[in-house]
Design an enzyme around this catalytic site. Sequence first.
Site, PDB file in Angstrom:
ATOM      1  N   GLY A 124       0.803  -1.212   0.000  1.00 12.86           N
ATOM      2  CA  GLY A 124       0.000   0.000   0.000  1.00 12.86           C
ATOM      3  C   GLY A 124       0.841   1.269   0.000  1.00 12.86           C
ATOM      4  O   GLY A 124       2.065   1.242   0.166  1.00 12.86           O
ATOM      5  N   HIS A 125       0.175   2.394  -0.172  1.00 13.56           N
ATOM      6  CA  HIS A 125       0.855   3.686  -0.228  1.00 13.56           C
ATOM      7  C   HIS A 125       1.640   3.949   1.059  1.00 13.56           C
ATOM      8  O   HIS A 125       1.198   3.618   2.167  1.00 13.56           O
ATOM      9  CB  HIS A 125      -0.156   4.822  -0.459  1.00 13.56           C
ATOM     10  CG  HIS A 125      -1.088   5.027   0.688  1.00 13.56           C
ATOM     11  ND1 HIS A 125      -0.807   5.869   1.740  1.00 13.56           N
ATOM     12  CD2 HIS A 125      -2.305   4.491   0.951  1.00 13.56           C
ATOM     13  CE1 HIS A 125      -1.800   5.854   2.606  1.00 13.56           C
ATOM     14  NE2 HIS A 125      -2.722   5.023   2.155  1.00 13.56           N
ATOM     15  N   ASP A 126       2.834   4.473   0.896  1.00 10.04           N
ATOM     16  CA  ASP A 126       3.701   4.878   2.009  1.00 10.04           C
ATOM     17  C   ASP A 126       4.139   3.707   2.897  1.00 10.04           C
ATOM     18  O   ASP A 126       4.700   3.927   3.976  1.00 10.04           O
ATOM     19  CB  ASP A 126       3.017   5.937   2.887  1.00 10.04           C
ATOM     20  CG  ASP A 126       2.730   7.210   2.116  1.00 10.04           C
ATOM     21  OD1 ASP A 126       3.685   7.965   1.866  1.00 10.04           O
ATOM     22  OD2 ASP A 126       1.558   7.438   1.757  1.00 10.04           O
TER      23      ASP A 126
END
Length: 206
Positions: A124-126
Site C-alpha cells: 500500500g501507499h507509504d
Amino acid sequence: MDLNIEKSGRKLQVTDVVSPGPMRAPDLTAVCGGSFTVHADIASVSDKEAKQFIICTGDPTIRHKVYAEIVRLGLTLARIVHPMAYIARSAMIGDGAIIYPGVFVGPYAQVGANVLLNAQGVIGHDARLDASVVLSPGARLCGHAVCGTAAFLGTGASILPKVSLGAYSKLSAGSVLSRSAGEGFLMHGNPATGRQIFHVGIDKAE
C-alpha cells in the site's frame, strides 16, 4: 545465481549459479534456457565485478546473510520487476529486489534491497519494507505499514495500516496483524497474536 542483462531485448542470461548444496540442475537448466557454471561458493565465480547477481532463496534469513556477503564484496545486485507488476512512479525499489507478476506497489512505498515479492502481493501507499523481506503470494501491506529486515509474510497474510512487523519476525498464512510486533516474533491468527521465539545474530547489511 548470476545474471547478465541484455537491456535491448529485456532478456536474462544466466551464466553462473552458486549453490553450496544439492540443486535441481535439470529443472534449472530448462527454466534458464541454456547452460551455466555451478559453483559451491561465490569466490570461484569469474569476472564477478562485471556481473549482476540475484538471490533466489525464499528464506529471508538466508537471503539477508547472502545479501550482506554480496554487499561486503562490493558486487552488484540486479533488480528484476515482471512487466505485469504495477509499480507507482513515486515508489522506490531497492537493488536486488525481485517482483513477481500481479504485484501492486502503491505511491510512495519503499521496497528495500533484496526484497522478494511473490505473485499478487500488495504494498500500500507509504508502506515500507526493509532489506530482505519476503512476501508469499497474496500477502498485503496496507498504507504506512512497515516490515523490518528479513521479515516474512505467509500466503494471504495482511498487515493493517500504520502497523509494524519487526525484523526477522514471521506472520503466518492468512493472519492479520492489527498491532505492531517486535523483532523475532512468530505471529498467527486474526487478530494475530504470538511471542518472541527467534533470536537471530546476523549483522544487518546497509
